[in-house]
Design an enzyme around this catalytic site. Structure first.
Site, mmCIF file in Angstrom:
data_model
loop_
_atom_site.group_PDB
_atom_site.id
_atom_site.type_symbol
_atom_site.label_atom_id
_atom_site.label_comp_id
_atom_site.label_asym_id
_atom_site.label_seq_id
_atom_site.Cartn_x
_atom_site.Cartn_y
_atom_site.Cartn_z
ATOM 1 N N ASP A 202 0.865 -1.201 0.000
ATOM 2 C CA ASP A 202 0.000 0.000 0.000
ATOM 3 C C ASP A 202 0.892 1.237 0.000
ATOM 4 O OD1 ASP A 202 -2.202 1.945 0.591
ATOM 5 O OD2 ASP A 202 -3.339 0.146 1.084
ATOM 6 N N GLY A 228 4.470 1.043 -1.530
ATOM 7 C CA GLY A 228 4.621 1.209 -2.969
ATOM 8 C C GLY A 228 3.356 1.763 -3.594
ATOM 9 N N ASP A 229 3.504 2.135 -4.872
ATOM 10 C CA ASP A 229 2.392 2.680 -5.654
ATOM 11 C C ASP A 229 2.128 1.680 -6.772
ATOM 12 O OD1 ASP A 229 1.028 3.977 -7.782
ATOM 13 O OD2 ASP A 229 1.596 5.926 -6.977
ATOM 14 N N ARG A 245 -11.551 -4.126 -3.091
ATOM 15 C CA ARG A 245 -12.187 -2.811 -3.244
ATOM 16 C C ARG A 245 -11.210 -1.785 -3.841
ATOM 17 N NH1 ARG A 245 -14.796 -2.265 2.544
ATOM 18 N NH2 ARG A 245 -12.786 -3.148 3.062
ATOM 19 N N HIS A 248 -13.002 -0.982 -8.047
ATOM 20 C CA HIS A 248 -14.193 -0.113 -8.085
ATOM 21 C C HIS A 248 -13.840 1.375 -7.934
ATOM 22 C CE1 HIS A 248 -15.454 0.150 -3.507
ATOM 23 N NE2 HIS A 248 -14.203 0.466 -3.688
ATOM 24 N N ASN A 295 -22.504 5.650 -4.899
ATOM 25 C CA ASN A 295 -21.476 6.267 -4.056
ATOM 26 C C ASN A 295 -20.170 6.455 -4.845
ATOM 27 O OD1 ASN A 295 -20.841 7.122 -1.272
ATOM 28 N ND2 ASN A 295 -19.313 5.518 -1.399
HETATM 29 C C1 LIG Z 1 -10.879 1.469 -0.768
HETATM 30 S S1 LIG Z 1 -9.376 1.110 0.053
HETATM 31 C C2 LIG Z 1 -9.407 -0.651 0.082
HETATM 32 C C3 LIG Z 1 -8.484 -1.209 1.098
HETATM 33 C C4 LIG Z 1 -8.460 -2.731 1.243
HETATM 34 N N1 LIG Z 1 -8.016 -3.414 0.052
HETATM 35 C C5 LIG Z 1 -9.794 -3.240 1.703
HETATM 36 O O1 LIG Z 1 -10.462 -3.974 0.967
HETATM 37 O O2 LIG Z 1 -10.185 -2.897 2.831
HETATM 38 C C6 LIG Z 1 -8.190 1.478 -1.209
HETATM 39 C C7 LIG Z 1 -6.748 1.278 -0.776
HETATM 40 O O3 LIG Z 1 -5.908 1.471 -1.916
HETATM 41 C C8 LIG Z 1 -4.756 2.179 -1.508
HETATM 42 N N2 LIG Z 1 -4.213 2.829 -2.700
HETATM 43 C C9 LIG Z 1 -4.761 3.820 -3.430
HETATM 44 N N3 LIG Z 1 -3.976 4.146 -4.463
HETATM 45 C C10 LIG Z 1 -2.889 3.325 -4.379
HETATM 46 C C11 LIG Z 1 -1.706 3.172 -5.177
HETATM 47 N N4 LIG Z 1 -1.526 3.926 -6.251
HETATM 48 N N5 LIG Z 1 -0.810 2.225 -4.824
HETATM 49 C C12 LIG Z 1 -1.008 1.452 -3.707
HETATM 50 N N6 LIG Z 1 -2.121 1.555 -2.924
HETATM 51 C C13 LIG Z 1 -3.039 2.478 -3.264
HETATM 52 C C14 LIG Z 1 -5.284 3.143 -0.457
HETATM 53 O O4 LIG Z 1 -4.242 3.631 0.360
HETATM 54 C C15 LIG Z 1 -6.283 2.256 0.287
HETATM 55 O O5 LIG Z 1 -5.676 1.564 1.344
#
Ligand SMILES: C[S@@+](CC[C@H](N)C(=O)[O-])C[C@H]1O[C@@H](n2cnc3c(N)ncnc32)[C@H](O)[C@@H]1O
Length: 338
Positions: A202, A228-229, A245, A248, A295
């Site tokens: 994350d 990481g990204d 998630r 979506h 949403n």
């Molecule tokens: C809607 S949350 C879902 C979290 C988890 N997978 C869950 O089901 O509870 C989206 C997650 O994606 C992470 N995220 C968003 N953009 C990201 C990126 N470019 N690289 C890594 N993680 C990312 C956010 O920090 C967040 O924790």
């Protein structure tokens, strides 16, 4: 002969549904459930502690009794088990962060749903005057990030055990959960599959909380947390990627970019596990998925999809077999094999 009108119950229920929601949001925001975490109190004592109008607070407390969040007996008002578990700040299963996000942010975005339907765009600019990427809007302060993520965690603790049990994943050895947040899915998977090791991947800002929560579990020695990204960086090696998630949040082009990146990195026989609430094939339900889809329209560039919608993206990315399983949890499961 007089026409019998249809039962008005659906309209009457929807007319006041938001009042039930807002009653819970206000009670959480005012600190009612935290104030009662140590035991019952009278309305007068609570009013003093929470700096609230005594009569107004008593009416809110009675409403919470009616909603099943409080009990009222001679000792005073007391939390029900559901409030103690999900609505108090000290509970590891708390959903208070997501409730605060809903009260402070989603409530205002939804207030102009009509604008979103007319424009077909998220509501950040219309409702708050904010530009920029969605996660910058969701996480404007560190405390908001932590609480939102804990809110996701609350959902995850409910969903992930069902998601990892939806398919037999025992043949996989290394799971990488992209955007894995607090690691609830990785932990649930390692609990169910003793030969599995997992990586929670994350953004760097999320990693400290993930590391803290993973360390407190009995599978900590099999779960690594990595910053990481997923769009910009190389993905860690895996024979199973998870996306809970995540899809979506994004439009089809970005979702496809991510899926292609995973496909390129997986061995043959490797797979991706998608955890999302599926819209029914005929798009007629379930309401949880449809409400989440609306949403997503207001909050992100993404959408909820049908199983066929995910299968289409996964097949475009190269995956050969795609199977969906519905669960009783807030998310369903899709497995796509290379
Ligand atoms: C809607 S949350 C879902 C979290 C988890 N997978 C869950 O089901 O509870 C989206 C997650 O994606 C992470 N995220 C968003 N953009 C990201 C990126 N470019 N690289 C890594 N993680 C990312 C956010 O920090 C967040 O924790």
């Amino acid at each position: 002969m007089t026409d019998t009108p249809p039962d008005p119950s659906p309209v009457l229920d929807l007319l006041i549904a938001f009042r039930r929601s807002k009653t819970m949001f206000a009670a959480v925001a005012l600190g009612v459930f935290d104030a009662l975490a140590g035991g019952p109190k009278s309305a007068a004592a609570l009013a003093g502690e929470l700096h609230a109008h005594p009569d107004a607070l008593a009416r809110l407390l009675d409403a919470c009794v009616g909603l099943g969040l409080l009990r009222h007996d001679p000792a005073g008002y007391a939390n029900t088990p559901v409030a103690d578990t999900y609505l108090t700040a000290a509970s590891p299963r708390r959903m208070t962060g997501y409730i605060a996000f809903t009260n402070d942010i989603l409530w205002k975005l939804w207030a102009d749903l009509e604008g979103g339907i007319r424009d077909g765009t998220p509501g950040w600019k219309r409702s708050f005057g904010w530009d920029g990427p969605i996660f910058a809007n969701i996480f404007r302060t560190e405390a908001q990030r932590r609480e939102f993520t804990m809110g996701m965690h609350g959902f995850g603790l409910i969903s992930s055990p069902e998601v990892v049990a939806a398919f037999d994943l025992s043949r996989f050895r290394r799971l990488v959960d992209l955007g894995g947040a607090t690691g609830h899915l990785a932990v649930a998977a390692c609990r169910r599959y003793p030969d599995l090791r997992a990586v929670v991947f994350d953004l760097p800002q999320v990693v400290p909380l993930a590391a803290e929560l993973v360390a407190a579990t009995e599978v900590a020695d099999r779960v690594e947390v990595t910053a990481g990204d997923f769009f910009a960086d190389e993905l860690p090696d895996a024979d199973l990627y998870a996306l809970g998630r995540i899809l979506h949040d994004w439009a089809d082009d970005k979702a496809l970019t991510l899926l292609r990146k995973m496909y390129a990195r997986l061995p043959v026989g490797g797979a991706v596990l998608v955890a999302e609430k599926l819209i029914a094939d005929d798009r007629a339900g379930p309401p949880w998925a449809q409400m989440q889809d609306v949403n997503m329209l207001l909050v992100t560039e993404g959408r909820e999809r049908t199983l066929a919608g995910y299968a289409d993206l996964l097949k475009q990315a190269g995956f050969a077999e795609v199977e969906g399983r519905r669960t009783t949890a807030p998310v369903d499961a899709v497995l796509a094999v290379k």
